[in-house]
Design a protein around this motif. Structure first.
Motif, short mmCIF file in Angstrom:
data_model
loop_
_atom_site.label_atom_id
_atom_site.label_comp_id
_atom_site.label_asym_id
_atom_site.label_seq_id
_atom_site.Cartn_x
_atom_site.Cartn_y
_atom_site.Cartn_z
N MET A 163 -18.39 62.42 50.25
CA MET A 163 -18.51 63.60 49.87
C MET A 163 -16.88 64.02 49.24
O MET A 163 -16.63 64.57 49.67
CB MET A 163 -18.96 64.84 51.03
N THR A 164 -17.04 62.87 48.80
CA THR A 164 -15.69 62.72 47.58
C THR A 164 -15.15 63.60 47.09
O THR A 164 -14.07 63.85 46.42
CB THR A 164 -15.37 61.23 47.11
N LEU A 165 -16.34 63.81 46.37
CA LEU A 165 -16.47 64.97 45.05
C LEU A 165 -16.16 66.36 45.72
O LEU A 165 -16.10 66.98 45.10
CB LEU A 165 -17.36 64.56 43.96
N ALA A 166 -16.60 66.60 47.19
CA ALA A 166 -17.29 67.49 47.73
C ALA A 166 -18.12 68.34 47.44
O ALA A 166 -17.97 69.59 46.33
CB ALA A 166 -15.78 68.63 47.74
N TYR A 167 -18.93 67.93 46.81
CA TYR A 167 -19.83 68.29 46.41
C TYR A 167 -20.23 68.92 45.13
O TYR A 167 -20.83 70.21 44.68
CB TYR A 167 -21.00 69.48 47.08
N GLY A 168 -18.82 68.54 44.52
CA GLY A 168 -18.57 68.44 43.11
C GLY A 168 -17.52 69.58 42.82
O GLY A 168 -17.42 70.12 41.57
N LYS A 169 -17.42 70.10 43.94
CA LYS A 169 -16.52 71.73 43.34
C LYS A 169 -15.28 71.18 43.41
O LYS A 169 -14.53 72.03 42.82
CB LYS A 169 -16.14 71.64 45.22
N VAL A 170 -14.71 70.01 43.17
CA VAL A 170 -13.48 69.18 42.82
C VAL A 170 -13.57 69.02 41.34
O VAL A 170 -12.14 69.43 40.84
CB VAL A 170 -13.07 68.15 43.03
N LEU A 171 -14.29 69.10 40.67
CA LEU A 171 -14.59 68.91 39.59
C LEU A 171 -13.99 70.01 38.26
O LEU A 171 -14.00 69.52 37.19
CB LEU A 171 -16.10 68.15 38.67
N ASN A 172 -14.27 70.43 39.18
CA ASN A 172 -13.27 71.59 38.04
C ASN A 172 -11.94 72.17 38.46
O ASN A 172 -11.72 73.56 38.03
CB ASN A 172 -14.53 73.24 38.53
N ASP A 173 -11.56 71.54 39.34
CA ASP A 173 -10.05 71.90 39.98
C ASP A 173 -8.84 71.81 38.76
O ASP A 173 -8.93 70.50 38.46
CB ASP A 173 -9.63 70.47 40.80
N VAL A 175 -12.78 63.94 36.00
CA VAL A 175 -12.07 64.38 37.23
C VAL A 175 -13.16 64.13 38.22
O VAL A 175 -12.24 63.09 39.04
CB VAL A 175 -12.26 65.71 37.52
N ALA A 176 -14.08 63.08 38.28
CA ALA A 176 -15.05 62.12 39.15
C ALA A 176 -14.58 60.44 39.32
O ALA A 176 -13.49 60.42 40.26
CB ALA A 176 -16.25 62.23 39.12
N GLN A 177 -14.02 60.71 38.46
CA GLN A 177 -13.07 58.80 38.11
C GLN A 177 -11.85 59.15 38.77
O GLN A 177 -11.16 58.53 39.79
CB GLN A 177 -12.99 58.35 37.16
N VAL A 178 -11.24 60.14 38.70
CA VAL A 178 -9.42 60.68 39.44
C VAL A 178 -10.01 60.39 40.43
O VAL A 178 -8.78 60.07 41.27
CB VAL A 178 -9.04 61.64 38.36
N THR A 179 -10.80 61.19 41.04
CA THR A 179 -10.89 61.99 42.16
C THR A 179 -11.05 60.24 43.38
O THR A 179 -10.85 60.15 44.42
CB THR A 179 -11.86 62.87 42.42
N LEU A 180 -12.26 59.68 42.75
CA LEU A 180 -12.57 58.11 43.55
C LEU A 180 -11.45 57.20 43.30
O LEU A 180 -11.21 56.65 44.11
CB LEU A 180 -13.63 57.37 42.62
#
Length: 268
Positions: free
Chosen positions: A179-189, A203-208
């Motif tokens: 759940m590294t992307l928090a169900y997609g919640k981080v994508l609009n951070d 954002v997904a790439q940066v989070t991973l």
């Protein structure tokens, strides 16, 4: 690390969807696949691996034992059933899926059964998932830290779990982030979006990339070939110390998965 740093997850994927996702992932370069008995997709994952152009020997395959199979007379037979579905003689990693203290689970006993499965050659490595510090310590006390390959835990910029992650590193136990992307919640951070813009990345790439840089293994899932390929490119991103510190400020104990009958008392 024992666990490959980049794998593909299959949570919530079933039928043709999971077959297509796993086959595509293997085609574009993934070599680790994560499933679980409760996902009800082991047979499809096994089919996808069988039909792919990648040799089984080149794939790190993980499954997780579900709570209803924790009894002494059920754990090993259930894992053998999983192996039949997965079309393999052994998996690379078997995890206890949840510690389930509310169900009265005896951790030392449970770890003993899992270690026996390893001794029987049904799994190359063993580990745990969703264990807090106290219960991980119980597992260590019962079979030794050297027998525990990983603790697979929910972990994202919004749930950084530093105490547990630091403890696991001290015990030389790999941290696997789900759940590294928090169900997609981080994508609009906005902070992550700014960092992504600096790297001409998503954002997904940066989070991973953040999780990888912390030394964690990641297992993102996707049904879209473009996203599967895009996620892999996170391995090429190097974040600066300032960027890592900015991401550290996003921690807010934002837990997405917390089933009351299965979860432990989380470390804060």
């Amino acid at each position: 690390m024992i666990v490959p740093q980049f794998g593909v997850g299959t949570f919530r994927l079933t039928g043709d969807t999971v077959i297509h996702s796993v086959k595509t992932a293997l085609e574009v370069g993934y070599r680790a696949v994560d499933t679980a008995q409760i996902y009800a997709n082991e047979a499809e994952v096994g089919q996808a691996i069988h039909e792919s152009q990648v040799n089984r020997a080149d794939i790190f395959l993980t499954t997780k034992i579900w709570t209803e199979n924790y009894a002494a007379d059920k754990l090993i037979p259930s894992l053998k059933d999983s192996l039949i579905k997965l079309r393999t003689d052994a998996v690379n990693l078997s995890l206890i899926h949840w510690p389930a203290p509310a169900l009265g689970v005896n951790i030392p006993e449970l770890m003993g059964h899992l270690l026996e499965a390893k001794k029987q050659g049904l799994t190359e490595y063993i580990g745990v998932s969703n264990f807090n510090i106290e219960l991980t310590q119980q597992a260590i006390d019962s079979i030794g830290a050297e027998q525990i390959a990983t603790n697979q835990i929910e972990l994202s910029p919004y749930l950084q779990n530093e105490r547990l992650a630091t403890y696991l590193k001290q015990q030389n136990i790999d941290v696997t982030s789900y759940m590294t992307l928090a169900y997609g919640k981080v994508l609009n951070d906005p902070i992550l979006s700014d960092i992504a813009a600096q790297h001409q990345a998503s954002v997904a790439q940066v989070t991973l990339a953040w999780a990888l840089q912390k030394g964690y293994a990641v297992i993102p899932s996707s049904t879209k070939p473009a996203h599967l390929m895009s996620n892999l490119k996170a391995q090429e991103i190097r974040l600066s110390q300032d960027e890592m510190q900015l991401i550290a400020t996003l921690d807010r104990n934002g837990r997405e998965v917390n089933p009351s009958e299965l979860a432990p008392a989380w470390d804060l």
